[in-house]
Design a protein around this motif. Structure first.
Motif, PDB file in Angstrom:
ATOM      1  N   VAL A 243      26.560  -3.327 -20.012  1.00  0.00           N
ATOM      2  CA  VAL A 243      25.389  -2.760 -19.320  1.00  0.00           C
ATOM      3  C   VAL A 243      24.285  -3.807 -19.176  1.00  0.00           C
ATOM      4  O   VAL A 243      23.580  -3.840 -18.185  1.00  0.00           O
ATOM      5  N   CYS A 244      24.150  -4.684 -20.193  1.00  0.00           N
ATOM      6  CA  CYS A 244      23.078  -5.682 -20.051  1.00  0.00           C
ATOM      7  C   CYS A 244      23.663  -7.073 -19.834  1.00  0.00           C
ATOM      8  O   CYS A 244      24.747  -7.401 -20.317  1.00  0.00           O
ATOM      9  N   HIS A 245      22.948  -7.865 -19.056  1.00  0.00           N
ATOM     10  CA  HIS A 245      23.423  -9.206 -18.692  1.00  0.00           C
ATOM     11  C   HIS A 245      22.933 -10.271 -19.653  1.00  0.00           C
ATOM     12  O   HIS A 245      23.567 -11.307 -19.817  1.00  0.00           O
ATOM     13  N   PHE A 246      21.751 -10.038 -20.240  1.00  0.00           N
ATOM     14  CA  PHE A 246      21.139 -11.055 -21.104  1.00  0.00           C
ATOM     15  C   PHE A 246      20.523 -10.366 -22.325  1.00  0.00           C
ATOM     16  O   PHE A 246      19.864  -9.335 -22.177  1.00  0.00           O
ATOM     17  N   ALA A 247      20.728 -10.937 -23.519  1.00  0.00           N
ATOM     18  CA  ALA A 247      20.109 -10.384 -24.733  1.00  0.00           C
ATOM     19  C   ALA A 247      19.420 -11.512 -25.493  1.00  0.00           C
ATOM     20  O   ALA A 247      19.992 -12.597 -25.654  1.00  0.00           O
ATOM     21  N   TYR A 248      18.214 -11.253 -25.960  1.00  0.00           N
ATOM     22  CA  TYR A 248      17.447 -12.279 -26.683  1.00  0.00           C
ATOM     23  C   TYR A 248      16.850 -11.690 -27.958  1.00  0.00           C
ATOM     24  O   TYR A 248      16.764 -10.474 -28.105  1.00  0.00           O
ATOM     25  N   ASP A 249      16.395 -12.598 -28.831  1.00  0.00           N
ATOM     26  CA  ASP A 249      15.873 -12.152 -30.123  1.00  0.00           C
ATOM     27  C   ASP A 249      14.435 -11.661 -30.051  1.00  0.00           C
ATOM     28  O   ASP A 249      14.001 -10.907 -30.897  1.00  0.00           O
ATOM     29  N   ASP A 250      13.670 -12.158 -29.098  1.00  0.00           N
ATOM     30  CA  ASP A 250      12.265 -11.733 -29.039  1.00  0.00           C
ATOM     31  C   ASP A 250      11.790 -11.637 -27.596  1.00  0.00           C
ATOM     32  O   ASP A 250      12.401 -12.187 -26.682  1.00  0.00           O
ATOM     33  N   GLU A 251      10.684 -10.916 -27.439  1.00  0.00           N
ATOM     34  CA  GLU A 251      10.170 -10.642 -26.088  1.00  0.00           C
ATOM     35  C   GLU A 251       9.728 -11.906 -25.359  1.00  0.00           C
ATOM     36  O   GLU A 251       9.925 -12.034 -24.149  1.00  0.00           O
ATOM     37  N   GLU A 252       9.145 -12.836 -26.126  1.00  0.00           N
ATOM     38  CA  GLU A 252       8.622 -14.055 -25.482  1.00  0.00           C
ATOM     39  C   GLU A 252       9.767 -14.826 -24.814  1.00  0.00           C
ATOM     40  O   GLU A 252       9.661 -15.229 -23.650  1.00  0.00           O
ATOM     41  N   THR A 253      10.870 -15.020 -25.563  1.00  0.00           N
ATOM     42  CA  THR A 253      12.003 -15.760 -25.000  1.00  0.00           C
ATOM     43  C   THR A 253      12.594 -14.976 -23.828  1.00  0.00           C
ATOM     44  O   THR A 253      12.931 -15.552 -22.788  1.00  0.00           O
ATOM     45  N   CYS A 254      12.707 -13.679 -24.018  1.00  0.00           N
ATOM     46  CA  CYS A 254      13.307 -12.840 -22.982  1.00  0.00           C
ATOM     47  C   CYS A 254      12.530 -12.972 -21.663  1.00  0.00           C
ATOM     48  O   CYS A 254      13.121 -13.213 -20.601  1.00  0.00           O
ATOM     49  N   ILE A 255      11.218 -12.861 -21.749  1.00  0.00           N
ATOM     50  CA  ILE A 255      10.411 -12.894 -20.526  1.00  0.00           C
ATOM     51  C   ILE A 255      10.413 -14.307 -19.925  1.00  0.00           C
ATOM     52  O   ILE A 255      10.440 -14.476 -18.700  1.00  0.00           O
ATOM     53  N   ALA A 256      10.458 -15.336 -20.778  1.00  0.00           N
ATOM     54  CA  ALA A 256      10.549 -16.720 -20.260  1.00  0.00           C
ATOM     55  C   ALA A 256      11.864 -16.883 -19.480  1.00  0.00           C
ATOM     56  O   ALA A 256      11.903 -17.552 -18.430  1.00  0.00           O
ATOM     57  N   GLU A 257      12.925 -16.258 -19.955  1.00  0.00           N
ATOM     58  CA  GLU A 257      14.217 -16.362 -19.267  1.00  0.00           C
ATOM     59  C   GLU A 257      14.208 -15.590 -17.940  1.00  0.00           C
ATOM     60  O   GLU A 257      14.911 -15.952 -16.998  1.00  0.00           O
ATOM     61  N   VAL A 258      13.436 -14.521 -17.882  1.00  0.00           N
ATOM     62  CA  VAL A 258      13.293 -13.801 -16.608  1.00  0.00           C
ATOM     63  C   VAL A 258      12.644 -14.731 -15.578  1.00  0.00           C
ATOM     64  O   VAL A 258      13.089 -14.815 -14.422  1.00  0.00           O
TER      65      VAL A 258
END
Ligand code: MLC
Length: 534
Positions: A243-258
């Motif tokens: 269901v999900c394409h990308f998983a990260y440990d924290d919001e900061e990294t996740c949003i940087a990857e977006v």
């Protein structure tokens, strides 16, 4: 004088009569300050205590500094009952607007969990509808920052209808503008469907979950006991459900990857992805490639190393990295041009195509085609995975999804056979016969209906059985089949590959081919839409 609501600190009375224009402006600033602050410091602390950022903090991370332009900041619900009349916070629990990411316009909506748990009511929903309509009209990507408790229970069916409007817009926008869903909290029921309709789903470990019904309902209906993360956490959706394409440990990294992903996508389906000035030489040789790929077709190796060697600066981003690992789907650049790479991964399940690999690659090919991203396919595939589970699970219709996606794709398509390419899997993985614009092979290629052992057992069965020494006969027949049909130039002699290339020149050949195909234009027959296998 603005009357404030007791618990939330929000104004519940209309602003006072203005005394003059300056008074009005001062009052506006006061109201804006209240809307920006949100319900209370306590609610913000509670959000932070859960390891989560607030909606506005998230938007700040996503967009270029100072670029956010909010829409309907002063919107409030008009619902009544259950005490809602006394609780009418500005924004109605969702912050909507647009800004820029690396200078390009991006629309965003972000649930504010501090207000009704980010749950979706009628006003909240219509704000999202409006921003989606604006994104489609402007032809710019839409990013949703999801942290909401689903339908706002106090608003009943009006809330549910609000979801319907989102789903319809998600579907209308599909293939028109990139849609990215970032899951940053518990998203149940209706809140989980919209992301499933979008192009990419990002999740954060521990703090985000997605499920149709939570653990309590699961226990009541099936008796199964499971935690929220065990049921629908980031790892489950990144590895098991897809269901999900990308998983990260924290919001900061996740949003940087977006932000990084957005840099690889066009604004809409009428544009190409942004091209960058490449510093990696187009004619850089890849002499190491021959060492990375063992000539023995049965020996595994890591295809990501091959991709790394070929693409600009060794940089690529894998989509669905941890789901269906036997196939790799990645975005990278070749001479600055964004390409989608589909590649078998011989180190996982020997790189076979199975149900999940077919689904993963089909969706990726479809996405690339929708957003004008040329597709480069690297083949090293022993075939489709045989087995009762696969057949009963519908490998035929799932495999057909990949076939359909390739056959339907009108973007530039280049395929390269590194080693083996057998049977239906060879055809499906963008062979010339299904419309690849250019097909190449390394001199180590083995293109055939099946491996020599299997082939000899079928077509020489009788000779082998009747021979005095069946094993010697089998070995002879395998050798014969190999030298007749499986030599690397068999396909080239028939024009089924456009050229056999020196592996070290792969990067240069691909870049030259992409440059030639840059102006490719292909139309499909006129129709309402196809009827792809599901
Ligand atoms: C989302 C949660 C896991 C979050 O738990 P937390 O412990 O972090 O937070 P919490 O329970 O204190 O909730 C924070 C505040 O949000 C409120 N709140 C929570 N869910 C709400 C909802 N759906 N509608 C209106 N308000 C809601 C709570 O009352 C509380 O308000 P206050 O701060 O004032 O006390 C939980 O709240 C939850 O399970 N909510 C119900 C989810 C749900 O069933 N949604 C409907 C899905 S059905 C659907 O969408 C349609 C479908 O069937 O598909």
């Amino acid at each position: 004088m603005t009357v404030l609501e007791e618990t939330t600190g929000e104004p519940i009375a209309e602003p006072s009569e203005p005394t003059d224009a300056r008074g009005r402006v001062a009052e506006l600033h006061e109201i804006r300050a209240q809307a920006l602050a949100g319900p209370s410091e306590k609610a913000t602390q509670a959000q932070h205590a859960k390891g989560k950022l607030t909606a506005r903090e998230r938007i700040e991370l996503l967009l270029d500094p100072g670029s956010f332009q909010e829409v309907e900041q002063l919107r409030r619900h008009r619902a009544t009952g259950f005490g809602l009349e006394a609780k009418k916070p500005f924004t109605d629990g969702v912050i909507t607007g647009w800004g820029t990411v690396e200078g390009r316009t991006v629309f965003v909506y972000a649930h504010d969990f501090r207000i009704f748990g980010g749950a979706l009511g009628e006003a909240h929903a219509t704000k999202i509808h409006k921003i989606m309509d604006m994104a489609i009209a402007a032809g710019a990507p839409l990013v949703s920052l999801n942290d909401g408790a689903g339908a706002r229970i106090q608003e009943g069916v009006s809330a549910l209808a609000g979801y319907g409007g989102i789903f319809q817009r998600n579907t209308r926008a599909s293939g028109v503008i990139p849609q990215i869903s970032v899951m940053l909290g518990p998203c149940a029921g209706g809140a989980a469907y919209s992301p499933a309709l979008t192009d990419f789903v990002f999740m954060v470990r521990e703090t985000s979950q997605m499920f149709i019904t939570g653990p309590d309902v699961v226990k009541a209906v099936t008796g199964e006991e499971i935690t929220q993360n065990g049921l629908g956490g980031a790892d489950v959706h990144a590895e098991t459900s897809g269901v999900c394409h990308f998983a990260y440990d924290d919001e900061e990294t996740c949003i940087a990857e977006v932000r990084y992903l957005l840099s690889l996508l066009p604004q809409n389906n009428r544009e190409n992805p942004p091209r960058t000035e490449a510093t990696d030489p187009a004619d850089r040789r890849g002499d190491v490639l021959l060492d990375l790929v063992p000539a023995d077709g049965n020996r595994p190796y890591d295809m990501t190393k091959v991709i790394e060697e070929i693409v600009d600066d060794g940089e690529y981003v894998e989509i669905h990295e941890r789901w269906a690992r036997n196939i790799i789907c990645a975005l990278a650049r070749l001479d600055g041009q964004v390409v989608g790479i589909v590649a078998n991964q011989p180190q996982a399940l020997a790189g076979v195509l199975d149900i999940e690999a077919s689904e993963k690659a089909a969706r990726f090919v479809q996405m690339c085609d929708a957003f004008n991203i040329p597709i480069v396919t690297f083949l090293d595939v022993p075939g489709f995975l045989p087995g009762v589970d696969q057949e009963h699970g519908g490998i035929i219709r799932h495999g057909a999804k990949l076939l359909y996606a390739y056959c339907n794709a009108t973007v530039p398509r280049i395929s390269l056979i590194l080693r083996k390419a057998y049977g239906g899997a060879y055809i499906v993985m963008d062979s010339q016969s299904i419309g690849a614009d250019l097909t190449y092979a390394w001199p180590t290629n083995e293109i055939a209906v099946m491996g020599a052992e299997g082939a000899a057992n079928v077509i020489f069965r009788r000779q082998i059985a009747e021979a005095e020494d069946p094993e010697a006969m089998r070995a002879r027949m395998v050798k014969e089949y190999k030298s007749e049909l499986m030599h690397p130039y068999y396909a080239a002699e028939r024009g089924l590959v456009d050229d056999v290339i020196d592996p070290a020149e792969t990067r240069e050949v691909l870049i030259r081919s992409l440059a030639m195909l840059q102006s490719k234009h292909a139309d499909l027959p006129s129709r309402k839409h196809g009827n792809p296998p599901q």
